[in-house]
Design an enzyme around this catalytic site. Structure first.
Site, PDB file in Angstrom:
ATOM      1  N   LYS A 139     -16.457 -19.796 -17.488  1.00 52.81           N
ATOM      2  CA  LYS A 139     -17.459 -20.851 -17.556  1.00 52.81           C
ATOM      3  C   LYS A 139     -17.696 -21.305 -19.126  1.00 52.81           C
ATOM      4  O   LYS A 139     -17.292 -20.635 -19.990  1.00 52.81           O
ATOM      5  CB  LYS A 139     -18.832 -20.449 -17.308  1.00 52.81           C
ATOM      6  CG  LYS A 139     -19.360 -18.830 -18.099  1.00 52.81           C
ATOM      7  CD  LYS A 139     -20.565 -18.835 -18.646  1.00 52.81           C
ATOM      8  CE  LYS A 139     -20.886 -20.094 -19.501  1.00 52.81           C
ATOM      9  NZ  LYS A 139     -21.534 -19.573 -20.940  1.00 52.81           N
ATOM     10  N   HIS A 169     -19.681 -14.157 -15.898  1.00 51.14           N
ATOM     11  CA  HIS A 169     -19.631 -12.741 -16.003  1.00 51.14           C
ATOM     12  C   HIS A 169     -20.870 -12.175 -15.366  1.00 51.14           C
ATOM     13  O   HIS A 169     -20.988 -10.896 -15.236  1.00 51.14           O
ATOM     14  CB  HIS A 169     -19.401 -12.236 -17.475  1.00 51.14           C
ATOM     15  CG  HIS A 169     -20.445 -12.309 -18.288  1.00 51.14           C
ATOM     16  ND1 HIS A 169     -20.661 -13.855 -18.865  1.00 51.14           N
ATOM     17  CD2 HIS A 169     -21.346 -11.745 -18.668  1.00 51.14           C
ATOM     18  CE1 HIS A 169     -21.936 -13.481 -19.881  1.00 51.14           C
ATOM     19  NE2 HIS A 169     -22.177 -12.397 -19.798  1.00 51.14           N
ATOM     20  N   LYS A 173     -22.339  -8.256 -12.938  1.00 47.28           N
ATOM     21  CA  LYS A 173     -23.108  -7.614 -13.519  1.00 47.28           C
ATOM     22  C   LYS A 173     -23.747  -6.465 -12.423  1.00 47.28           C
ATOM     23  O   LYS A 173     -24.194  -6.956 -11.463  1.00 47.28           O
ATOM     24  CB  LYS A 173     -24.140  -8.029 -14.366  1.00 47.28           C
ATOM     25  CG  LYS A 173     -23.998  -8.541 -15.494  1.00 47.28           C
ATOM     26  CD  LYS A 173     -25.300  -9.219 -16.238  1.00 47.28           C
ATOM     27  CE  LYS A 173     -24.770 -10.000 -17.618  1.00 47.28           C
ATOM     28  NZ  LYS A 173     -24.395  -8.986 -18.826  1.00 47.28           N
ATOM     29  N   HIS A 231     -25.372 -18.722 -15.200  1.00 52.56           N
ATOM     30  CA  HIS A 231     -26.119 -17.157 -15.288  1.00 52.56           C
ATOM     31  C   HIS A 231     -27.102 -17.208 -14.721  1.00 52.56           C
ATOM     32  O   HIS A 231     -27.462 -16.371 -13.621  1.00 52.56           O
ATOM     33  CB  HIS A 231     -25.937 -16.593 -16.696  1.00 52.56           C
ATOM     34  CG  HIS A 231     -24.832 -16.568 -17.450  1.00 52.56           C
ATOM     35  ND1 HIS A 231     -23.650 -16.566 -16.847  1.00 52.56           N
ATOM     36  CD2 HIS A 231     -24.622 -16.434 -18.763  1.00 52.56           C
ATOM     37  CE1 HIS A 231     -22.826 -16.478 -17.756  1.00 52.56           C
ATOM     38  NE2 HIS A 231     -23.326 -16.552 -18.909  1.00 52.56           N
ATOM     39  N   LYS A 317     -32.067 -18.873 -27.706  1.00 49.97           N
ATOM     40  CA  LYS A 317     -31.740 -18.190 -28.853  1.00 49.97           C
ATOM     41  C   LYS A 317     -32.686 -17.787 -29.793  1.00 49.97           C
ATOM     42  O   LYS A 317     -33.733 -18.760 -29.890  1.00 49.97           O
ATOM     43  CB  LYS A 317     -30.509 -18.869 -29.512  1.00 49.97           C
ATOM     44  CG  LYS A 317     -29.258 -19.073 -28.343  1.00 49.97           C
ATOM     45  CD  LYS A 317     -28.285 -17.810 -28.357  1.00 49.97           C
ATOM     46  CE  LYS A 317     -27.223 -18.368 -27.361  1.00 49.97           C
ATOM     47  NZ  LYS A 317     -26.412 -17.141 -26.923  1.00 49.97           N
TER      48      LYS A 317
HETATM   49  C1  BG6 Z   1     -22.654 -16.181 -22.630  1.00 51.75           C
HETATM   50  C2  BG6 Z   1     -23.004 -17.343 -23.303  1.00 51.75           C
HETATM   51  O1  BG6 Z   1     -21.959 -16.903 -21.254  1.00 51.75           O
HETATM   52  O2  BG6 Z   1     -23.589 -15.233 -21.934  1.00 51.75           O
HETATM   53  C3  BG6 Z   1     -23.592 -16.625 -24.551  1.00 51.75           C
HETATM   54  O3  BG6 Z   1     -22.003 -18.351 -23.825  1.00 51.75           O
HETATM   55  C4  BG6 Z   1     -24.770 -15.530 -24.098  1.00 51.75           C
HETATM   56  O4  BG6 Z   1     -24.379 -17.637 -25.334  1.00 51.75           O
HETATM   57  C5  BG6 Z   1     -24.179 -14.780 -23.194  1.00 51.75           C
HETATM   58  O5  BG6 Z   1     -25.143 -14.797 -25.380  1.00 51.75           O
HETATM   59  C6  BG6 Z   1     -25.143 -13.677 -22.585  1.00 51.75           C
HETATM   60  O6  BG6 Z   1     -24.348 -12.755 -21.624  1.00 51.75           O
HETATM   61  P1  BG6 Z   1     -25.108 -11.213 -21.620  1.00 51.75           P
HETATM   62  O7  BG6 Z   1     -23.996 -10.780 -20.843  1.00 51.75           O
HETATM   63  O8  BG6 Z   1     -25.005 -10.832 -23.142  1.00 51.75           O
HETATM   64  O9  BG6 Z   1     -26.390 -11.329 -21.288  1.00 51.75           O
END
Ligand code: BG6
Length: 442
Positions: A139, A169, A173, A231, A317
């Site tokens: 992604k 990803h 999880k 996500h 962020k």
């Molecule tokens: C990524 C984003 O896909 O996911 C990042 O590009 C973000 O900006 C991250 O920090 C968050 O993933 P996780 O697994 O750390 O919650």
């Protein structure tokens, strides 16, 4: 080796951030588990050699999970490196040579999405994509509905659908999977999981850090494209979907698509965007950038189960904590008896630890008639294991499409706060539940 198992793993973007944070640790873990034992070919244009890539892998593992001596040694043996531009035929000639006779290579594109098409076309033109080859696309899949469709066309010109893997990803999880298990294995839960009992749902994806040197990428994306469209929508789909016919990926995918199809496209009044103070000074970020690093939004799911239940999402962020969590509040029972009791809730924490909690009213043991809130913790364990199409991706783009870009103002916020004051306009009934994170592992 199984018939359909890949016989070489190629990863583009070998010197990049994603490889450093996620891919090397995963490669070592797979080698350790015994599920990876084929040549691993990193490709990038950094002017590096194989020794430098090995050093990078070492540093990656030292910072992300630790080195396993035996698995790391094997990783070093399997690792190859090709240094070259993605638009240069010479890079792909070298790749073809490195692949030797591999007939089922998997090409993993851990690179900026603007380069996906170039790499896919060059893979095909150079003969690096034989009939058994697969392509894995990270992604963000496109940057809006039209670009996602265009990218899909290019992929399908060169690979058949079952050879294309579109990765998010969050799909891998375990707590995201656990949501489905929890929902569809507990009648206690599923009986109340609908508009008759649920008053509102809120999802928070908060990070207490900034953009960590990814300015150029981030400034072309923003938080909606970076983590909400993918996500958080994955999490939302698991929360809201109907029971699938079976647990195979296609049955689950079909139900997820139905959820996304039922979500109304967003309008400007449905969201507030923010930008943390200091973002514009980050390297790679335009000095007058209007890209959002925070967004709070309200969604409506027009389905039989969810009509009238507002869903609130926020992500950003430089917020006070790092935590991804869902809180669903239940409607209160008639208040004739105990008007001051609180709403029950269900809480899924996806990271940094996994938790499932249920908020209930109980009577304060010391004061008759006085209630207090207590939480039953159904599950708690450290870390969120990460190990797992097109229609889903497109539906997700359709929802956010109307509010992409500078459709709404971007308000600035102090790093370490819960976003701009203006975000109060998007507040769930009863308020946001700010995750409390104490001493949890990252
Ligand atoms: C990524 C984003 O896909 O996911 C990042 O590009 C973000 O900006 C991250 O920090 C968050 O993933 P996780 O697994 O750390 O919650």
């Amino acid at each position: 080796m199984a018939e359909n198992q890949c016989d070489a793993l190629v990863f583009f973007g070998a010197t990049g951030d994603l490889a450093y944070k996620k891919i090397f640790p995963s490669l070592q873990a797979m080698i350790k588990r015994g599920t990876l034992n084929v040549p691993i070919i990193g490709v990038a244009k950094s002017g590096w050699n194989l020794e430098q890539l090995r050093e990078r892998a070492r540093s990656s593992l030292e910072h992300h999970g630790g080195i396993d001596a035996a698995a790391f040694a094997r990783l070093n043996e399997l690792l190859h490196y090709i240094d070259g531009g993605y638009e240069e035929p010479e890079t792909f000639r070298q790749l073809k040579a490195a692949l030797g006779g591999a007939s089922r290579p998997a090409h993993y594109l851990a690179i900026p999405p603007v380069l996906f098409a170039t790499v896919v076309e060059n893979l095909a033109a150079s003969g690096c994509a034989p009939a058994g080859a697969r392509v894995i696309v990270e992604k963000p899949f496109g940057s809006d509905l039209a670009s996602a469709r265009a990218l899909n066309r290019i992929l399908l010109r060169n690979f058949t659908e079952e050879r294309i893997y579109r990765i998010d990803h969050y799909l891998g999880k375990s707590p995201v999977h656990n949501m489905l298990y929890y929902r569809f294995s507990n009648s206690l839960h599923e009986a109340v999981w609908n508009r008759d009992y649920i008053a509102s749902i809120q999802l928070t994806l908060a990070e207490d850090f900034g953009i960590q040197g990814r300015g150029a990428f981030y400034d072309s994306a923003g938080v909606i494209r970076d983590v909400i469209q993918n996500h958080l929508f994955q999490v939302l789909s698991n929360l809201a979907m109907e029971p699938p016919a079976r647990t195979d990926s296609e049955s689950v995918r079909d139900e997820k698509v139905k959820v996304l199809k039922s979500v109304r496209a967003l309008g400007p009044a449905d969201l507030v965007r923010g930008q943390f103070r200091g973002y514009r000074e980050e390297s790679g970020v335009a000095p007058d950038s209007k890209v959002e690093t925070f967004a709070a939004l309200r969604l409506q799911i027009d389905s039989w189960r969810w009509e009238g239940v507002p869903v609130y999402l926020r992500a950003g962020k430089c917020l006070p904590v790092t935590c991804t969590e869902v809180v669903a509040r239940l409607r209160k029972p008639p208040s004739v008896l105990y008007p001051t009791s609180h709403q029950n809730y269900l809480r899924f924490r996806i990271g940094p630890v996994t938790e499932i909690g249920v908020g209930l009213n109980v009577m304060d043991p010391n004061e008759t008639g006085v209630g207090q809130m207590t939480e039953l913790l159904a599950s708690r364990h450290p870390g969120a294991n990460e190990r797992d199409a097109y229609e889903r991706v497109l539906e997700a783009w359709r929802i956010v499409e109307p509010v992409l870009g500078a459709v709404t103002p971007v308000y600035s916020y102090e790093p370490g706060s819960w976003g701009p004051a203006e975000a109060a306009a998007i507040t769930p009934p009863g308020g946001w539940v700010d995750p409390v994170v104490s001493g949890e592992s990252r």
